[in-house]
Write an enzyme that holds these catalytic residues in place. Structure first.
Site: not given
Length: 407
Positions: A22, A87, A112, A208
């Site tokens: 992404m 996010c 993850g 982020c």
């Protein structure tokens, strides 16, 4: 990573795996390097080594609209937002999740994050889409066997804090393969699979998907400076000036030139644009034991049965990742907000942060902090003026979970 089921086997090599990268931010860092491109190259190399398909998706527009705009708006109001939590809610476990399921035909998504759920991997693949009922108090029989969000085996790396706003629908179809592992063991697996270029990467830090930057320089690219004064909370003496009250959060060391001893931000006056500071990192003006959230997102139930039944519930909470869990009592309000009363006053509570709730190793959910109780210093002084003048969001003396003003 997007994962799809291969026949009926669930052995280690029984998954058909597709890697997906992404891209959510579209500019260079302060050294003129696009870190997203480097990260994409690293992800592509992993997929080449593992011999799995690789895809790229861009959510730059969605990230700006749903995460970064909110981030700026919160700072402009004098709050301290957490873009990582937002996010995960809007991008990773909504936009990306829907892409994996709808466009790639994935049966599940693996990430993850260091976290676990109450489902075994086999159960994840048996899940079907279930539309979550709207409304504060849903029928508890409409969705059976809700999925619980559980803390990771590696308590230091646990990332359930950042997943506390994820939807039940996304959670029930997500695998967390690192949830039962330690960081050292994960590195060992990576080394055994020739992923040495990933092992050399530093821990991700900063905002982020934006990365680690000089915060003041970065935020002033988007918000106009609003000069104000640093004022001592003890004697109202002006100690210096600043470029904007939104650049500071409670508990932060104030950057005041010409002073020998460090001073810390304890309050912010949004009307005058002043930042109130106090000497010592343990000054009583930094400590509070009461807050009120906005409407809470409960991961497994809405809200927990014990809280509905008794209107109060003991649990733990934290408002920063990796801080020690704080024992507290929740008091439920009719609008879905909660009062949080800490057993012991905690340092540097700030508006805009998320209070994330835990009980017995389970992450229950979270709510944004919208009001703060009086500081220990205010109570000691017996003053009646509000602690923080941010959108009328302070709780004055005399307010309580039973009789406080509504948001």
């Amino acid at each position: 990573m997007r994962i799809s089921k291969k026949a009926v086997t669930y052995a280690k090599n029984g998954y058909q795996v597709t890697g997906v990268f992404m891209k959510n931010w579209d500019s260079l860092d302060e050294h003129g390097v696009c870190t997203a491109d480097k990260d994409c190259e690293d992800a592509y190399r992993v997929c080449q080594i593992l011999d799995i398909p690789f895809h790229q998706v861009s959510y730059v527009k969605e990230y700006w609209n749903d995460v970064f705009s909110d981030f700026l708006n919160e700072y402009e109001k004098g709050r301290t937002p957490n873009p990582d939590i937002v996010c995960n809610k809007h991008i990773k476990f909504s936009c990306f999740f829907n892409y994996a399921v709808d466009n790639l035909g994935a049966d599940a998504v693996a990430t993850g994050h260091y976290a676990r759920t109450s489902l075994e991997d086999e159960e994840v693949f048996q899940q079907k889409h279930v539309k979550r009922p709207e409304g504060l108090f849903r029928n508890r029989f409409e969705i059976r066997n809700v999925v619980k969000l559980l803390q990771a085996a590696d308590s230091f790396k646990d990332q359930t804090f950042f997943l506390s706003q994820v939807s039940q629908d996304a959670l029930r179809r997500t695998l967390f393969p690192l949830g039962g592992l330690t960081k050292d063991f994960v590195k060992k697996i990576a080394a055994e699979n020739r992923l040495h270029h990933v092992l050399q990467k530093k821990e991700s830090m900063g905002i982020c998907f934006v990365g680690k930057r000089n915060f003041e320089n970065f935020i002033l690219q988007y918000l106009q400076p609003r000069p104000g004064k640093f004022i001592s909370i003890e004697d109202n003496k002006v100690l210096g000036t600043h470029k904007g009250w939104f650049l500071y959060t409670l508990g932060q060391r104030a950057n005041i030139g010409g002073l020998r001893e460090p001073w810390y931000v304890v309050e912010k006056d949004g009307v005058r644009g002043d930042v109130l500071v106090a000497p010592r990192t343990d000054h009583p003006a930094l400590y509070r034991d009461l807050l009120r959230t906005g409407r809470v997102h409960w991961v497994a139930e809405e809200p927990p049965a014990a809280l509905v039944r008794d209107k109060m519930m003991e649990c733990h909470f934290r408002f920063r990742h990796q801080m020690a869990l704080v024992p507290c009592v929740l008091t439920l309000n009719q609008d879905g907000t909660v009062w949080v009363t800490a057993v012991k006053a905690v340092r540097a509570l700030a508006l805009g942060q998320f209070a994330v709730f835990y009980k017995g190793g389970e992450c229950l959910g979270s709510g944004k902090i919208l009001r703060l109780g009086p500081s220990a210093y205010t109570l000691q002084k017996g003053r009646s003026r509000p602690d923080v003048t941010v959108e009328g969001s302070s709780i004055g003396r005399g307010d309580s979970p039973g009789q406080g003003p509504t948001l």
